[in-house]
Design a protein around this motif. Structure first.
Motif, mmCIF file in Angstrom:
data_model
loop_
_atom_site.group_PDB
_atom_site.id
_atom_site.type_symbol
_atom_site.label_atom_id
_atom_site.label_comp_id
_atom_site.label_asym_id
_atom_site.label_seq_id
_atom_site.Cartn_x
_atom_site.Cartn_y
_atom_site.Cartn_z
ATOM 1 N N VAL A 67 54.937 -33.928 -27.306
ATOM 2 C CA VAL A 67 54.205 -32.672 -27.509
ATOM 3 C C VAL A 67 53.345 -32.721 -28.776
ATOM 4 N N TYR A 68 53.846 -33.362 -29.826
ATOM 5 C CA TYR A 68 53.104 -33.410 -31.093
ATOM 6 C C TYR A 68 52.519 -34.794 -31.352
ATOM 7 N N SER A 69 52.140 -35.486 -30.299
ATOM 8 C CA SER A 69 51.596 -36.827 -30.482
ATOM 9 C C SER A 69 50.343 -36.763 -31.335
ATOM 10 N N GLY A 70 50.142 -37.847 -32.091
ATOM 11 C CA GLY A 70 49.003 -37.896 -32.996
ATOM 12 C C GLY A 70 49.272 -38.941 -34.049
ATOM 13 N N PRO A 71 48.418 -39.003 -35.063
ATOM 14 C CA PRO A 71 48.583 -40.065 -36.068
ATOM 15 C C PRO A 71 49.927 -40.012 -36.795
ATOM 16 N N PHE A 72 50.427 -38.801 -37.031
ATOM 17 C CA PHE A 72 51.697 -38.690 -37.763
ATOM 18 C C PHE A 72 52.843 -39.313 -36.971
ATOM 19 N N VAL A 73 52.937 -38.955 -35.681
ATOM 20 C CA VAL A 73 54.015 -39.496 -34.843
ATOM 21 C C VAL A 73 53.885 -41.012 -34.721
ATOM 22 N N THR A 74 52.650 -41.495 -34.580
ATOM 23 C CA THR A 74 52.442 -42.938 -34.460
ATOM 24 C C THR A 74 52.960 -43.672 -35.696
ATOM 25 N N LEU A 75 52.617 -43.155 -36.879
ATOM 26 C CA LEU A 75 53.069 -43.796 -38.122
ATOM 27 C C LEU A 75 54.586 -43.652 -38.284
ATOM 28 N N ALA A 76 55.099 -42.480 -37.936
ATOM 29 C CA ALA A 76 56.534 -42.232 -38.103
ATOM 30 C C ALA A 76 57.345 -43.130 -37.175
ATOM 31 N N LYS A 77 56.837 -43.331 -35.962
ATOM 32 C CA LYS A 77 57.544 -44.207 -35.023
ATOM 33 C C LYS A 77 57.520 -45.658 -35.500
ATOM 34 N N ALA A 78 56.382 -46.058 -36.086
ATOM 35 C CA ALA A 78 56.279 -47.439 -36.585
ATOM 36 C C ALA A 78 57.333 -47.693 -37.658
ATOM 37 N N GLU A 79 57.685 -46.640 -38.414
ATOM 38 C CA GLU A 79 58.668 -46.804 -39.489
ATOM 39 C C GLU A 79 60.101 -46.609 -38.992
ATOM 40 N N PHE A 80 60.330 -45.552 -38.220
ATOM 41 C CA PHE A 80 61.707 -45.156 -37.910
ATOM 42 C C PHE A 80 62.166 -45.471 -36.487
ATOM 43 N N SER A 81 61.261 -45.895 -35.629
ATOM 44 C CA SER A 81 61.657 -46.173 -34.239
ATOM 45 C C SER A 81 61.413 -47.625 -33.892
ATOM 46 N N ASN A 82 61.286 -48.431 -34.906
ATOM 47 C CA ASN A 82 60.902 -49.816 -34.722
ATOM 48 C C ASN A 82 62.109 -50.715 -34.952
ATOM 49 N N SER A 83 62.633 -51.272 -33.875
ATOM 50 C CA SER A 83 63.856 -52.066 -34.018
ATOM 51 C C SER A 83 63.623 -53.342 -34.829
ATOM 52 N N GLN A 84 62.359 -53.657 -35.091
ATOM 53 C CA GLN A 84 62.053 -54.839 -35.906
ATOM 54 C C GLN A 84 62.113 -54.519 -37.406
ATOM 55 N N ASN A 85 62.250 -53.242 -37.731
ATOM 56 C CA ASN A 85 62.310 -52.865 -39.143
ATOM 57 C C ASN A 85 63.620 -53.372 -39.755
ATOM 58 N N ALA A 86 63.493 -54.192 -40.795
ATOM 59 C CA ALA A 86 64.660 -54.837 -41.391
ATOM 60 C C ALA A 86 65.629 -53.839 -42.027
ATOM 61 N N MET A 87 65.150 -52.619 -42.297
ATOM 62 C CA MET A 87 66.011 -51.637 -42.952
ATOM 63 C C MET A 87 67.003 -50.978 -41.993
ATOM 64 N N ILE A 88 66.743 -51.097 -40.693
ATOM 65 C CA ILE A 88 67.557 -50.384 -39.700
ATOM 66 C C ILE A 88 69.053 -50.659 -39.905
ATOM 67 N N GLN A 89 69.381 -51.904 -40.182
ATOM 68 C CA GLN A 89 70.790 -52.259 -40.324
ATOM 69 C C GLN A 89 71.451 -51.495 -41.474
ATOM 70 N N LYS A 90 70.738 -51.417 -42.586
ATOM 71 C CA LYS A 90 71.261 -50.675 -43.741
ATOM 72 C C LYS A 90 71.421 -49.197 -43.375
ATOM 73 N N TRP A 91 70.407 -48.653 -42.744
ATOM 74 C CA TRP A 91 70.448 -47.230 -42.372
ATOM 75 C C TRP A 91 71.576 -46.930 -41.384
ATOM 76 N N SER A 92 71.894 -47.909 -40.534
ATOM 77 C CA SER A 92 72.910 -47.677 -39.500
ATOM 78 C C SER A 92 74.276 -47.344 -40.084
ATOM 79 N N ALA A 93 74.488 -47.688 -41.341
ATOM 80 C CA ALA A 93 75.772 -47.356 -41.960
ATOM 81 C C ALA A 93 75.924 -45.850 -42.089
ATOM 82 N N TYR A 94 74.810 -45.142 -42.175
ATOM 83 C CA TYR A 94 74.864 -43.695 -42.432
ATOM 84 C C TYR A 94 74.331 -42.854 -41.283
#
Ligand SMILES: [Zn+2]
Length: 386
Positions: free
Chosen positions: A161-188
């Motif tokens: 519903v709110y697609s646009g540049p913000f969602v695209t950038l946010a997904k690249a950071e927080f929905s990207n399984s290639q992001n190396a930080m995901i493992q650290k974040w998964s603890a919490y």
């Protein structure tokens, strides 16, 4: 909104020029480049589990209906998949030999199939609705249609519903399984990256629970600085206060805890000792409450759901206390008995009394019969609140 039903497009047409991005798990294009399979507001491909993707191919081989597919006709005469992305991507991936399907008890790739079976698949026509309308109309409608198989999660809907540049950038950071930080974040943070649950959490924290309002307000932002900074600040705060990572920390309301406690100073060494001491305490039934209990200065024992006395123990202690009270001519509530009120000699019923730790649990008192006393409701309540 204009719609038109088309039955002339076959699997062959659809898979012509199929492009799949393995890294992002997305089917990108098909229909000789005229179709965008994964528009911004669509979710990632989640059928690649060896079941749902296989089921799509089996349906086609058995000539079972695949269900309706919806295309959105864009201004420039091209198409975007509104609904059917998962099915189309499964077809494209099979035809391009990316997975095998068990046929006649053999795992078979498309290129290894008998040619009549290949033709059967390629010549299968699809039921496609072409829709043409204003973006808002299409999105409103997209929100209400039922996606076959797996329903959209709340966050997937909001992303649409709110697609646009913000969602695209946010997904690249927080929905990207290639992001190396995901493992650290998964603890919490609990959940699946590709179902947008990390993004949902990040948005929940920064918006204090008002995700939709926040997404609407930032829809056309060309950066996610605030979202990212706030998220990292919370994570940094957690790791600074709690130096150990415990399984029970996953999925706690860290956004709320940060807001409530981040101005309080903590000694990480003392915190660590408290975590270990409480984690080993057999009377604590809610280990997830330990972290907030510590943050709050170890006062609110309700967070821990400390084990209570069982009914047999209560009855035994009640009988013993009541017999002794009758002999002495005083109340069976030891606190009433030493008071100056009318209840000084009152004998309470079992149902009017509660069990209490003589030596408080928070000071090391055990939940054993030796440390149990029955108090009238009023006195037990008063004691619990001190
Ligand atoms: Zn009393």
């Amino acid at each position: 909104m204009k719609t038109k039903l088309r039955t002339d497009i076959t699997v062959r047409d659809l898979c012509e020029g199929f492009v799949y991005n393995e890294l992002e798990g997305k089917g990108l294009y098909g229909l000789s480049g005229k179709l965008t399979i994964q528009p911004e507001y669509q979710r990632n491909y989640i059928y690649a589990d060896g079941k749902k993707d296989v089921a799509v191919i089996e349906s086609v081989l058995n000539q079972y209906p695949l269900g309706l597919i919806y295309f959105n006709k864009t201004m420039d005469g091209r198409f975007e998949v509104l609904d059917g992305q998962q099915r189309i991507t499964s077809l494209g991936r099979y035809v391009t030999d990316r997975f095998a399907v068990k046929i006649d008890n053999m795992e078979q790739y498309f290129s290894g199939l008998a040619s009549d079976k290949q033709q059967l698949i390629l010549n299968t026509p699809l039921l496609i609705y072409e829709c043409e309308g204003a973006e808002s109309e299409i999105k409103q409608w997209f929100r209400t249609i039922n996606i076959a198989g797996v329903p959209l999660s709340d966050q997937e809907l909001l992303n649409a519903v709110y697609s646009g540049p913000f969602v695209t950038l946010a997904k690249a950071e927080f929905s990207n399984s290639q992001n190396a930080m995901i493992q650290k974040w998964s603890a919490y943070i609990k959940g699946a990256v590709n179902r947008q649950e990390f993004l949902q959490c990040a948005l929940d924290w920064v918006s204090h629970g008002k995700i939709e309002a926040y997404m609407s307000q930032h829809r056309y932002d060309n950066n996610i600085c605030e979202l990212k900074t706030y998220f990292n600040t919370v994570i940094d705060w957690i790791t600074a206060v709690f130096t150990d990572v415990e399984r029970e920390m996953c999925g706690l309301e860290w956004g709320r805890l940060y807001e409530t406690y981040h101005n309080t100073p903590y000694n990480p060494t003392a915190v660590s000792q408290a975590v270990h001491r409480l984690m080993e305490d057999p009377y604590i039934q809610n280990r997830k409450g330990i972290f907030e209990y510590i943050l709050g200065g170890e006062h609110d024992t309700r967070l821990l759901n400390v084990r209570v006395f069982d009914e047999a123990t209560k009855k035994k202690v009640y009988r013993k206390q009541t017999e002794a009270a009758q002999r002495a001519g005083v109340s069976n509530c030891p606190l009433c008995a030493i008071g100056h009120e009318a209840n000084r000699t009152r004998l309470w019923k079992l149902s009017e009394m509660d069990a209490d730790h003589v030596s408080a649990w928070s000071r090391g008192g055990a939940t054993t019969i030796e440390n149990c006393q029955m108090l009238c409701r009023t006195h037990n309540h008063a004691k619990g609140n001190r």
